[in-house]
Scaffold this active site. Structure first.
Site, short mmCIF file in Angstrom:
data_model
loop_
_atom_site.label_atom_id
_atom_site.label_comp_id
_atom_site.label_asym_id
_atom_site.label_seq_id
_atom_site.Cartn_x
_atom_site.Cartn_y
_atom_site.Cartn_z
N GLU A 1 -3.54 30.61 -35.47
CA GLU A 1 -4.48 29.49 -35.34
C GLU A 1 -5.84 29.87 -35.92
OE1 GLU A 1 -4.12 29.06 -31.10
OE2 GLU A 1 -2.00 28.57 -31.31
N ASP B 1 -4.53 35.53 -23.70
CA ASP B 1 -4.43 34.57 -22.59
C ASP B 1 -3.46 33.43 -22.92
OD1 ASP B 1 -7.14 35.74 -23.22
OD2 ASP B 1 -7.46 35.26 -21.13
N PHE C 1 1.17 33.81 -23.04
CA PHE C 1 2.12 33.80 -21.92
C PHE C 1 3.27 32.80 -22.13
CE2 PHE C 1 -1.34 36.22 -20.45
CZ PHE C 1 -0.82 37.10 -19.54
N HIS D 1 -10.19 33.74 -21.11
CA HIS D 1 -10.53 34.61 -22.24
C HIS D 1 -10.81 36.01 -21.72
CE1 HIS D 1 -11.36 30.49 -23.53
NE2 HIS D 1 -11.02 30.88 -24.74
#
Ligand SMILES: Cc1ncc(C[n+]2csc(CCOP(=O)(O)OP(=O)(O)O)c2C)c(N)n1
Lengths: 347, 389
Positions: B27, B78, B81, B121
């Site tokens: 991203e 983060d 997951f 974060h």
């Protein structure tokens, strides 16, 4: 096609018997999908590397493998979890094939993850050009997983559409949950339309429609280098797996019986010929299962093998395609969100 | 003198020009931004993916299967997951196919707290990552290691996770030792060469310095500081914290040996064992939550394999087992190890009476209460602990 379909059916029935007889722990497979899956195996461009088709299949794909030329005895070996199982060395369930030599990605138990990994082989093939495409296949219930949506999104980015044949074999069921309880779209293939994809829904139980439908979809993906979402209605002839009993379901349409009816009606085969073909495969597989059951189980210490490898496969099977990924530019956005004067300076 | 993020970028440049990297993606990884931490600015093979972490991991696997060499980024660990299922798949592909397919990919992701990142974060990934067999996992503590570990990750034919401490991204090499061979010494000179200008970037091209192919081998720890009283084993951001703690403690005549693990899997057990056997005392430090923590595993091995040399129970100094890291400074400080808590933990370990000397009994005022019986084996120990309740 008929012969491969019969072979595949006999194989699945032998696997079911092996499991019932204690020669395996679990059965899952594709009886009822032979018409479609044999056609797929025959049409796939078999081989290793970007110029051939990558196949990201699921646990109902035995007929595809057989149509590509796999040895049915190897499937028995996987059922018996003997060391000679070439697909997983006794590690995985039956029907979990893997054949790098033919670009067949390892089949895994989690539903739908293959739709995520397929993105990568398709990106590589998009860049490489040529004729090789990526084929990904799974069931209808699994399309509710995010990985299916991932596949649609990644396959249809404007200007970078992927050469990907996205297949959903719709047997109308999850494990026990009927399809109509799970999703509201009329046809799963319609989901592709929102992404500007070519789509089709075909009768996968009819060998001719299956072959023609696949042929057309593949031709499009191969030439246009764009995705195609193909939904095929198929049967689930022995239920979900051994955990649901694996008994023949009389109410389901049987593609092998149907093709035989057609062959007989068209005087291409007699019903005696059909019967003896089946008897031959049954006998062969019965004998083979006996031999396989004598083959050694994997050594306990072999659990430590293949955790890591030293084998460098970078560039293997891949034509070197010099590329600068930054050169790819998406076509302009059709709904500008910035003033024209400011566009292009996002950062 | 590169920062860690520049070091990563230099390594990726070497990767795509010399080591066959074909894709660096994730991203906002491609132009115009080049990554939210700028780790991928100016790279030839960097591109933007859809905002889809599972798709990113899946695409990386597929690219690897197709003979490419991908480096994929999860923007913050983060958000890794929801990919654990696919990480498991990448880790088991070679094994499940009995050696048929391997997936040589690199997954890099920023980890840990220290940037006032609040709940999403500040996560750590080491405890989760080390529970996914089939992956190699590295975490650098300084720019030179970030560069060398990234090169090794790229060259490795297995899936490798590069966990990059967020808080160290902008931290420069502490000295010449931590510099990348070939990089300009003047930090401003390097910035001018490889940092994209703010704003208008059309036509900007980085000017890459010629840096050496210096690999930091995966699986090799580094003894950062020699000492005789206690071994501190840590990695990532906590290496710097532990160094400062060691400085504080040296004024109290506590001599700390500090090991920067660098690779979490495979990890350098011989280095740990040699040191702990010598000092007899061990403190394991990391930021992840303390229950089912990677440091706990290392303590288990110390207890099982080094029992006779231990002078005191090993200690874990880790993040608190809480649902998140709070934004306000006092909340973060109360959750994640810092200079104070790490110094305390080491001091506590050193002040424990030496169980190898005479029949000295540990004092009761320590958090850890010792029953005084030596366990025969691990099972026995568990059983006994249970009976004592
Ligand atoms: C991610 C995941 N969730 C649940 C399961 C358990 N499971 C195995 S098969 C199945 C049903 C799949 O239905 P569908 O996608 O329609 O494929 P079919 O088996 O009907 O061909 C389920 C829920 C699984 N294997 N993976």
């Amino acid at each position: 096609m008929h012969e491969r379909m019969v072979e595949a059916r006999c194989l699945e029935e032998r696997l079911i018997r092996m499991q019932r007889g204690g020669d395996g722990y679990f059965w899952i497979g594709g009886p009822g999908e032979e018409a479609f899956n044999v056609a797929l195996g025959l049409l796939a461009k078999k081989g290793q590397g970007l110029d051939h088709d990558y196949l990201h299949l699921h646990y109902r794909s035995s007929a595809t493998l057989l149509a590509m030329g796999a040895d049915p005895v190897d499937a028995l070996r996987q059922m018996k979890s003997v060391a000679t199982d070439p697909y997983s060395g006794g590690r995985n369930f039956c029907g979990h094939y893997s054949k790098r030599e033919w670009n067949v990605a390892p089949i895994t138990s989690p539903i739908e993850v293959q739709y995520a990994t397929a993105i990568g082989t398709a990106i590589a093939q998009k860049r490489a050009g040529g004729e090789g495409i990526t084929i990904v296949q799974g069931g209808d219930a699994g399309t509710a997983e995010g990985d299916f949506a991932s596949c649609l999104v990644w396959a249809s980015r404007p200007g970078f559409e992927l050469p990907m044949l996205i297949i959903v074999t719709n047997n109308g069921w999850g494990i026990s949950t009927p399809g109509h309880e799970q999703h509201g779209e009329q046809r799963i293939a319609d989901r592709g339309k929102a992404f500007g994809m070519r789509t089709a829904t075909i009768d996968g139980n009819d060998a001719e429609s299956a072959y023609r439908g696949l042929e057309e979809a593949m031709r499009y993906v191969r030439r246009e280098r764009k995705p195609f979402l193909l939904e095929a209605y198929v049967s689930r002839l022995y239920g979900h797996s051994s955990s649901s009993g694996s008994n023949y379901v009389e109410t389901e349409f049987d593609c092998v019986t149907e093709i035989e009816k057609k062959l007989v009606a068209r005087h291409l085969r007699t019903s005696d010929e059909c019967d003896s073909l089946r008897a031959e495969y049954e006998q062969f597989l019965l004998e083979a299962a006996k031999t396989v059951s004598l083959e050694p189980k994997p050594e306990p210490a072999s659990v430590w093998e293949h955790v890591f490898t030293d084998r460098d496969i970078v560039g293997e099977g891949a034509r070197k395609v010099p590329h600068d990924n930054r050169l790819w530019k998406a076509p302009a956005c059709s709904f500008p969100t910035t003033k024209a004067s400011k566009s292009g300076s996002a950062s | 003198m590169a920062t860690m993020v520049q070091a990563v970028r230099l390594a990726l440049h070497v990767g795509e020009t010399k080591l066959g990297v074909t894709d660096i993606f994730g991203e906002d990884v491609g132009p115009p931004l080049g990554g939210v931490f700028t780790a991928t600015q100016g790279l030839r093979t960097a591109w933007n993916s859809p905002l889809d972490e599972r798709g990113i991991v899946g695409a990386a696997m597929g690219l690897a299967m197709a003979g490419q060499k991908p480096v994929a980024e999860i923007q913050f660990c983060d958000y890794a997951f929801n990919t654990i299922d696919l990480l498991k798949l990448a880790g088991n592909t070679l094994w499940s196919s009995n050696g048929d397919w391997n997936v040589p990919l690199v997954l890099m992701t920023p980890v840990g707290a220290g940037i006032h990142g609040s709940l999403y974060h500040s996560h750590s990934l080491d405890a989760q990552a080390t529970r996914i067999p089939g992956w190699k996992i590295v975490m650098p503590s300084n720019p030179r290691d970030a560069y060398g570990l990234m090169l090794s990750a790229i060259q490795d034919p297995n899936p490798v996770m590069v966990l990059i401490p967020k808080a160290l991204m902008r931290v420069k090499a502490a000295g010449p030792d931590e510099m990348i061979p070939g990089e300009p010494e003047d930090p401003r000179a390097l910035g001018k060469m490889i940092d994209a200008p703010i704003g208008q970037r059309e036509g900007w091209e980085p000017e890459w310095p010629e840096t050496a192919l210096e690999f930091v081998p995966i699986g090799a720890a580094k003894t950062v500081r020699r000492g005789e009283h206690v071994t501190v084993v840590t990695y990532g951001r906590m290496v710097g914290v532990a160094k400062r703690a060691a400085d504080v403690l040296s004024r109290e005549d506590i001599d700390v040996e500090l090991i920067d693990l660098r690779s979490l899997h495979p990890y350098d057990w011989p280095a740990i064992a040699e040191s702990v056997a010598r000092t007899g005392r061990a403190v394991f430090v990391n930021e992840d939550t303390e229950i089912t923590n990677f440091g706990e595993h290392l303590i288990r091995r110390c207890v099982e394999e080094l029992w006779d040399s231990l002078r005191a129970p090993p200690i874990l100094e880790a993040g608190k087992h809480l649902p998140g890291v709070g934004l306000a400074e006092p909340l973060e400080a109360a959750t994640i190890p810092g200079l104070g808590s790490v110094t305390d933990a080491i001091r506590r370990c050193v002040r424990q009476p030496d169980r190898r000397v005479g029949n000295s009994r540990p004092r009761r005022d320590f958090a850890f209460t010792w029953t005084g019986e030596a366990p025969v084996g691990p099972f026995d120990a568990y059983e006994r602990a249970f009976r004592h309740r």
